[in-house]
Motif scaffolding. Structure first.
Motif, PDB file in Angstrom:
ATOM      1  N   ASN A 109     -13.724   1.024   0.312  1.00 47.30           N
ATOM      2  CA  ASN A 109     -12.936   0.576  -0.837  1.00 47.30           C
ATOM      3  C   ASN A 109     -13.615   0.913  -2.154  1.00 47.30           C
ATOM      4  O   ASN A 109     -12.937   1.214  -3.142  1.00 47.30           O
ATOM      5  CB  ASN A 109     -12.640  -0.924  -0.733  1.00 47.30           C
ATOM      6  N   MET A 120      -9.732  -5.998  -1.971  1.00 49.85           N
ATOM      7  CA  MET A 120     -10.066  -5.734  -0.566  1.00 49.85           C
ATOM      8  C   MET A 120     -11.548  -5.426  -0.377  1.00 49.85           C
ATOM      9  O   MET A 120     -12.116  -5.749   0.669  1.00 49.85           O
ATOM     10  CB  MET A 120      -9.191  -4.609  -0.001  1.00 49.85           C
ATOM     11  N   ALA A 121     -12.187  -4.829  -1.356  1.00 50.90           N
ATOM     12  CA  ALA A 121     -13.638  -4.620  -1.268  1.00 50.90           C
ATOM     13  C   ALA A 121     -14.329  -5.972  -1.163  1.00 50.90           C
ATOM     14  O   ALA A 121     -15.240  -6.159  -0.343  1.00 50.90           O
ATOM     15  CB  ALA A 121     -14.157  -3.842  -2.477  1.00 50.90           C
ATOM     16  N   HIS A 150     -13.472  -7.563   2.347  1.00 50.96           N
ATOM     17  CA  HIS A 150     -14.258  -6.926   3.406  1.00 50.96           C
ATOM     18  C   HIS A 150     -15.728  -7.318   3.312  1.00 50.96           C
ATOM     19  O   HIS A 150     -16.375  -7.570   4.328  1.00 50.96           O
ATOM     20  CB  HIS A 150     -14.117  -5.402   3.360  1.00 50.96           C
ATOM     21  N   GLU A 174      -7.683  -2.375  -4.215  1.00 48.75           N
ATOM     22  CA  GLU A 174      -8.979  -1.913  -3.690  1.00 48.75           C
ATOM     23  C   GLU A 174     -10.105  -2.855  -4.080  1.00 48.75           C
ATOM     24  O   GLU A 174     -11.005  -3.125  -3.272  1.00 48.75           O
ATOM     25  CB  GLU A 174      -9.276  -0.499  -4.218  1.00 48.75           C
ATOM     26  N   GLU A 206       0.832  -1.214   0.000  1.00 50.59           N
ATOM     27  CA  GLU A 206       0.000   0.000   0.000  1.00 50.59           C
ATOM     28  C   GLU A 206       0.859   1.252   0.000  1.00 50.59           C
ATOM     29  O   GLU A 206       0.588   2.205  -0.743  1.00 50.59           O
ATOM     30  CB  GLU A 206      -0.930   0.008   1.222  1.00 50.59           C
TER      31      GLU A 206
END
Length: 142
Positions: free
Chosen positions: A124, A108-109, A112, A105, A73
């Protein structure tokens, strides 16, 4: 009556529009850099128990993986600032950083969302939109 869409812009108006566009893109890049440097720094320095209290996935992931995501990141975020050094050399780094962040992103979206962290999944999605604007705005030189 002539509509504004058929009217030609003067060179001064075109330069002003380009300046506003450039300032807007740099502003978005700055926000993204601040967000991802902070998020990456937290993943590198916070205890795993603290991270697990904030998000679901660090509780089930290897510590090295979490720290690696933090480092990635930070590197991708700093790539968004590379054109400050040299536009010719920095623009490719910016594009790679933006694409990398967009991929991160997106993944990770999903992570999550699957973990039930709907707020973080939404964050995200917003980050994806901001990064996409930067990527599209910077895709052509000039």
């Amino acid at each position: 009556m002539i509509s504004s869409s058929t009217r030609a812009h003067t060179p001064a108006q075109l330069r002003l529009c380009a300046t506003y566009r450039n300032v807007g893109l740099w502003t978005l890049q700055g926000w993204l850099v601040m967000f991802f440097v902070a998020a990456g720094y937290a993943k590198l320095t916070e205890s795993m128990s603290s991270l697990a209290a904030l998000m679901v996935w660090p509780a089930v992931a290897d510590e090295g993986f979490v720290r690696g995501v933090g480092a990635v990141e930070i590197v991708l975020a700093l790539a968004l600032l590379a054109p400050l050094v040299s536009w010719r050399v920095g623009r490719p780094a910016l594009m790679i950083g933006a694409v990398g962040l967009l991929v991160l992103e997106t993944v990770m979206a999903g992570v999550h969302a699957l973990g039930g962290d709907w707020g973080l999944a939404a964050v995200n999605l917003v980050l994806m939109a901001l990064t996409a604007v930067v990527l599209m705005g910077r895709r052509q030189p000039g």
